[in-house]
Enzyme design. Structure first.
Site, PDB file in Angstrom:
ATOM      1  N   ASP A 270       0.827  -1.219   0.000  1.00  0.00           N
ATOM      2  CA  ASP A 270       0.000   0.000   0.000  1.00  0.00           C
ATOM      3  C   ASP A 270       0.857   1.263   0.000  1.00  0.00           C
ATOM      4  O   ASP A 270       2.007   1.240   0.422  1.00  0.00           O
ATOM      5  CB  ASP A 270      -0.912   0.028   1.243  1.00  0.00           C
ATOM      6  CG  ASP A 270      -2.068  -0.967   1.114  1.00  0.00           C
ATOM      7  OD1 ASP A 270      -2.257  -1.501   0.002  1.00  0.00           O
ATOM      8  OD2 ASP A 270      -2.766  -1.197   2.117  1.00  0.00           O
TER       9      ASP A 270
ATOM     10  N   TYR B 124      -7.388   4.011  -3.590  1.00  0.00           N
ATOM     11  CA  TYR B 124      -6.978   3.611  -2.242  1.00  0.00           C
ATOM     12  C   TYR B 124      -7.763   4.363  -1.175  1.00  0.00           C
ATOM     13  O   TYR B 124      -7.971   5.570  -1.278  1.00  0.00           O
ATOM     14  CB  TYR B 124      -5.476   3.874  -2.069  1.00  0.00           C
ATOM     15  CG  TYR B 124      -4.909   3.257  -0.828  1.00  0.00           C
ATOM     16  CD1 TYR B 124      -5.056   1.888  -0.583  1.00  0.00           C
ATOM     17  CD2 TYR B 124      -4.236   4.023   0.119  1.00  0.00           C
ATOM     18  CE1 TYR B 124      -4.540   1.321   0.563  1.00  0.00           C
ATOM     19  CE2 TYR B 124      -3.713   3.449   1.263  1.00  0.00           C
ATOM     20  CZ  TYR B 124      -3.868   2.098   1.486  1.00  0.00           C
ATOM     21  OH  TYR B 124      -3.372   1.523   2.626  1.00  0.00           O
TER      22      TYR B 124
END
Length: 576
Positions: free
Chosen positions: A51, A275
């Site tokens: 991430d 995201y």
């Protein structure tokens, strides 16, 4: 998730040696780590695509440590190079773009995450045993969770100590003289001034006063002294960031913050949204141009006039490279989704609507304000008509339209009746998930990845519970722990102090300061105070109160004690 962490059953931080952390591989991650080691042995090149936030950066760094990727390559290893890539959405285009632009691991982001983890460990590990010894076993204290509990406990005290005040409002129902036959001829005007002085909310505070004004108004003539007409514009809201998504998920869909994040994670992994841990309002050029084209085609030219619309990010630390939460493909309509469950679809719809609405023009209202004089009294009537719905077409909001008849200055109005209404001031409401997240964010406490875990942990620890209206109230144990921390460890629950540490962590992330001094500055006074409090604070005074009950076995007075599940009566002669 994390494949290395501080050990579970010991502090794992060397406070004598510059706060050096000792990391271990948690049991649940061992299988994954062994699998990665095998894969790495056979690879020539390794690309780390964790991430894009601090947690993700730290995980990438931990992988390089476990696989010795940062070290000098051993003869056995075929790995010739390691690259770090980031992307905001799991789509072919985004990943191909990321592969073309690899970068190094950003050690500042890693240090910031490590500093947060170590600070939280020092507080949790050193303060929790104090609570066990002085109150009861099984309790815990946390650097950010304790502030959240304090907000809830302080609000409960405000509600308890609140004294309601009576106040009255007065309004007149008036009629346009000439047009008793027209469709709109009645006007509601509220009393706003006496002798040209604006009334505050509590100015009329009893029935006698209200009745006296009512009688006087019934004798007066009502004349229009001023009419103001203007166009009022209401702007669309920016696209979602983590905190606002959690707030709207709670308000509009009834989801908990944890649930919202889990559903958003699924949408992200399926390539449907960008995201979901972000505090940046940034939008890619491509996404806003695609939205503009869709709006023009589906809603018409006047709705596309102000697109593309970009928003300024409020927070100084939000990385501009990050994006707000939006659909990866704005033309993918919520009703066209396949392979998602009903709740995921609802959340996607919310994200899609909010993003499209952010690209639409403002809504426009025709607002009319009419000032009316009746002797020494001043009244005001407001009209509000929607002229162009703009973003409201996609993001509906509640508003009331009020139509006024055509009126002119110096026109006289007939009085139909005067109405007086009694009200009482209300205490501030308890926090719900949405308002708690909003408050934490406003104070600068916590970051996108921490809101949902904070809310989960304070409930799991039985420090707060939800009432019938799904609002938080502190438990007896929560109030006691909060009282102990507030009195004896004020910095731990101090909102300004906690926000300052968040800012320090952001400065570490930007490479402006080193992480060890931040921890040292916090830890030295904290440790000294803790040692002192072990000596000063007695368990008895915290957990026992006198009572009038008599023990049936020995006739001694009983005392009220606090155990893990609340208060109970115990004999003062225990253990004999």
């Amino acid at each position: 998730g994390h494949i290395r962490d501080l050990p579970k059953n010991e502090l794992g931080v060397d406070t004598q040696k510059n706060f050096e952390p000792r990391y271990v591989i948690p049991t649940k991650a061992r299988k994954t780590v062994n699998h990665l080691k095998k894969q790495a042995e056979a690879a020539r090149k390794i690309i780390l695509a964790t991430d894009e936030d601090r947690e993700g950066e730290a995980i990438a760094w931990h992988i390089t440590q476990i696989l010795n990727l940062g070290e000098v390559k051993s003869q056995k290893s075929k790995v010739k190079s390691t690259e770090r890539i980031v992307f905001h959405e799991i789509t072919k285009k985004a990943i191909e773009e990321a592969l073309k632009n690899p970068r190094e691991i950003d050690i500042n982001l890693v240090d910031s995450q490590q500093a947060r983890r170590i600070l939280d460990r020092l507080v949790g590990y050193e303060l929790s045993p104090f609570l066990w010894r002085k109150i009861t076993r099984g309790l815990s204290a946390g650097r950010v969770q304790s502030v959240a509990v304090r907000l809830i406990a302080d609000r409960e005290n405000e509600i308890r100590n609140f004294q309601s005040q009576e106040y009255w409002t007065i309004f007149a129902l008036l009629l346009k003289v000439a047009s008793r036959q027209s469709t709109v001829n009645s006007i509601q005007a509220n009393l706003v001034k006496i002798n040209d002085e604006v009334l505050d909310k509590l100015a009329i505070n009893n029935q006698e006063e209200a009745e006296k004004i009512k009688k006087e108004l019934e004798q007066e003539n009502f004349v229009i002294v001023d009419i103001n007409k203007k166009t009022v514009k209401k702007n669309p809201l920016p696209p979602f960031i983590t905190s606002t998504l959690q707030q709207e998920g709670s308000k509009r869909l009834g989801f908990s913050a944890k649930q919202t994040m889990r559903l958003a994670q699924n949408l992200y992994e399926n390539g449907l949204i960008t995201y979901m841990r972000t505090d940046s309002f940034n939008l890619s050029q491509e996404s806003v141009m695609t939205a503009k084209a869709w709006i023009e085609k589906e809603l018409g030219k006047e709705y596309a006039a102000q697109a593309p619309r970009l928003f300024k990010t409020r927070s100084r630390l939000a990385q501009e490279a990050h994006e707000a939460i939006r659909p990866t493909d704005p033309t993918r309509l919520p009703e066209k989704l396949t392979k998602v469950d009903e709740r995921e679809q609802k959340l996607y719809q919310l994200i899609w609507q909010r993003f499209i609405a952010s690209q639409l023009p403002e809504a426009r209202f025709d607002a009319t304000q009419v000032e009316i004089k009746a002797g020494k009294y001043g009244l005001r009537a407001n009209g509000n008509i929607l002229k162009f719905d703009g973003f409201l077409r996609i993001w509906p909001l509640k508003f009331k339209e009020t139509t006024l008849p055509e009126l002119e200055k110096n026109e006289k109005l007939d009085l139909e009746k005067i109405i007086t209404e009694q009200h009482f001031t209300e205490p501030p409401p308890r926090f719900n998930e949405a308002s708690l997240i909003k408050t934490l964010e406003e104070y600068g406490i916590g970051r996108p990845s921490t809101y949902a875990p904070i809310i989960s942990v304070i409930q799991e620890r039985n420090y707060v519970e939800k009432d019938e209206g799904r609002r938080f109230r502190p438990t007896e144990m929560g109030e006691l722990v909060n009282k102990v921390l507030t009195e004896h460890f004020p910095e731990i629950v101090d909102i300004g102090f906690t926000a300052k540490i968040e800012e320090d962590l952001d400065e570490i992330a930007r490479g402006e300061i080193q992480w060890q001094p931040v921890i040292e500055e916090f830890y030295e006074p904290f440790k000294k105070n803790l040692e002192q409090k072990y000596q000063e604070v007695s368990k008895k005074e915290l957990t026992e109160e006198a009572s009038d009950e008599i023990c049936e076995k020995c006739g001694r007075k009983m005392i009220i004690k606090l155990g893990r599940y609340g208060k109970f009566l115990a004999c003062s002669g225990y253990p004999e």
